[in-house]
Design an enzyme around this catalytic site. Structure first.
Site, PDB file in Angstrom:
ATOM      1  N   ASP A  48       0.782  -1.258   0.000  1.00 26.09           N
ATOM      2  CA  ASP A  48       0.000   0.000   0.000  1.00 26.09           C
ATOM      3  C   ASP A  48       0.806   1.296   0.000  1.00 26.09           C
ATOM      4  OD1 ASP A  48      -1.802  -2.031   0.287  1.00 26.09           O
ATOM      5  OD2 ASP A  48      -2.765  -1.262   2.098  1.00 26.09           O
ATOM      6  N   ASP A  76      -4.595  -0.741  -1.468  1.00 25.02           N
ATOM      7  CA  ASP A  76      -5.910  -0.598  -0.877  1.00 25.02           C
ATOM      8  C   ASP A  76      -6.796  -0.102  -2.021  1.00 25.02           C
ATOM      9  OD1 ASP A  76      -6.791  -1.094   1.738  1.00 25.02           O
ATOM     10  OD2 ASP A  76      -6.870   1.029   2.262  1.00 25.02           O
ATOM     11  N   HIS A 110     -10.666   0.498  -2.467  1.00 27.04           N
ATOM     12  CA  HIS A 110     -12.007   0.469  -1.888  1.00 27.04           C
ATOM     13  C   HIS A 110     -13.079   1.017  -2.815  1.00 27.04           C
ATOM     14  CE1 HIS A 110     -10.297  -0.551   1.982  1.00 27.04           C
ATOM     15  NE2 HIS A 110      -9.603   0.559   2.056  1.00 27.04           N
ATOM     16  N   HIS A 139     -10.408   7.043   1.738  1.00 31.18           N
ATOM     17  CA  HIS A 139      -9.051   6.926   1.180  1.00 31.18           C
ATOM     18  C   HIS A 139      -9.019   5.797   0.153  1.00 31.18           C
ATOM     19  CE1 HIS A 139      -9.235   3.914   4.387  1.00 31.18           C
ATOM     20  NE2 HIS A 139      -8.421   3.202   3.622  1.00 31.18           N
ATOM     21  N   LYS A 177      -6.888  -5.087  -2.752  1.00 27.33           N
ATOM     22  CA  LYS A 177      -7.666  -5.587  -1.606  1.00 27.33           C
ATOM     23  C   LYS A 177      -8.589  -4.481  -1.103  1.00 27.33           C
ATOM     24  CE  LYS A 177      -4.115  -4.205   1.589  1.00 27.33           C
ATOM     25  NZ  LYS A 177      -4.856  -3.056   2.152  1.00 27.33           N
ATOM     26  N   CYS A 218      -2.067  -2.766   7.816  1.00 26.44           N
ATOM     27  CA  CYS A 218      -1.956  -3.745   6.731  1.00 26.44           C
ATOM     28  C   CYS A 218      -0.656  -4.536   6.775  1.00 26.44           C
ATOM     29  CB  CYS A 218      -2.135  -3.051   5.386  1.00 26.44           C
ATOM     30  SG  CYS A 218      -3.847  -2.527   5.163  1.00 26.44           S
TER      31      CYS A 218
HETATM   32  C1  VGL Z   1      -4.605   0.703   5.893  1.00 26.84           C
HETATM   33  C2  VGL Z   1      -5.926   1.863   7.342  1.00 26.84           C
HETATM   34  C3  VGL Z   1      -6.997   1.744   6.496  1.00 26.84           C
HETATM   35  C4  VGL Z   1      -3.257   0.158   5.560  1.00 26.84           C
HETATM   36  C5  VGL Z   1      -5.668   0.553   5.026  1.00 26.84           C
HETATM   37  O1  VGL Z   1      -2.940  -0.006   4.356  1.00 26.84           O
HETATM   38  O2  VGL Z   1      -2.483  -0.085   6.512  1.00 26.84           O
HETATM   39  N1  VGL Z   1      -4.751   1.346   7.047  1.00 26.84           N
HETATM   40  N2  VGL Z   1      -6.857   1.083   5.332  1.00 26.84           N
HETATM   41 ZN    ZN Z   2      -8.272   1.094   3.728  1.00 30.58          ZN
END
Ligand code: VGL
Ligand code: ZN
Length: 199
Positions: free
Chosen positions: A11, A53, A55, A72, A97, A141
């Protein structure tokens, strides 16, 4: 040379870097060292995975839908792009993901390739048994991916100079590193790996 190792970059996206909507303090500092890790893995012909990430806009992961996070990494948005200085090779395998609107999906093991193959299946197909894990965020993550990797029976090494945490509560990242090592993760830095004849 053993070919059962791979690099997993978690990420490293705009929204997790300074200026992004869920900026990890110093999140962008991992980029130059990750470019060195990628060079090292490429020179040893070892695969590189980059998770993201990814979403939907209306996921229960976001605070406007009952979750704890600001919006985000909405898929296909600017904020979901990889950091512009991250020199991902063309043959890096992208793992997406967080697609499911009802789940947080912190671990890369919940992710899929562009053609929809689950990450654990790709690892098995390629005979990968050792993962070197890096990226953002240490306390979410990265931690979940490391712990799940260990549960899958993989040997997991956390690249401690190439990860940064959110630290929603001060000390979360340090605690996460402790938890990962207690579970069996090793730690390494770029200098310690560059010195090894084989990974
Ligand atoms: C993550 C918070 C929300 C991460 C992803 O990639 O660590 N943290 N979504
Ligand atoms: Zn996230």
């Amino acid at each position: 040379m053993p070919q059962d190792a791979a690099l997993l970059i978690i990420d490293v996206q705009r929204d997790f870097c300074p200026g992004g909507s869920l900026a990890v303090p110093e999140g962008d500092r991992v980029v130059p060292v990750l470019n060195r890790y990628m060079e090292l893995f490429r020179s040893r012909r070892l695969p590189i995975f980059a998770s993201r990430d990814w979403h939907p806009a209306d996921t229960s992961h976001f605070s406007d839908h009952g979750g704890i996070w600001p919006v985000h990494c909405v898929r296909d948005s600017e904020g979901a792009r990889f950091h512009p200085d991250l020199q991902l090779p063309a043959d890096a395998i992208v793992i997406s993901k967080g697609n499911d609107p009802s789940r947080d999906d912190y671990s890369a093991f919940q992710g899929v390739t562009d053609s929809g193959i689950p990450f654990p299946v790709v690892l098995k197909e390629r005979g990968i048994s050792r993962l070197y894990v890096s990226g953002l965020a240490t306390d979410y993550c990265v931690k979940e991916s490391v712990l799940e990797g260990i549960r899958h029976g993989l040997s997991v090494t956390l690249l401690i100079d190439a990860t940064r945490g959110v630290d929603l509560h001060p000390g979360d990242s340090a605690k996460a590193i402790e938890e990962m090592t207690r579970a069996g993760a090793r730690t390494a830095t770029i200098a310690s790996l560059e010195d090894l004849p084989a990974l």
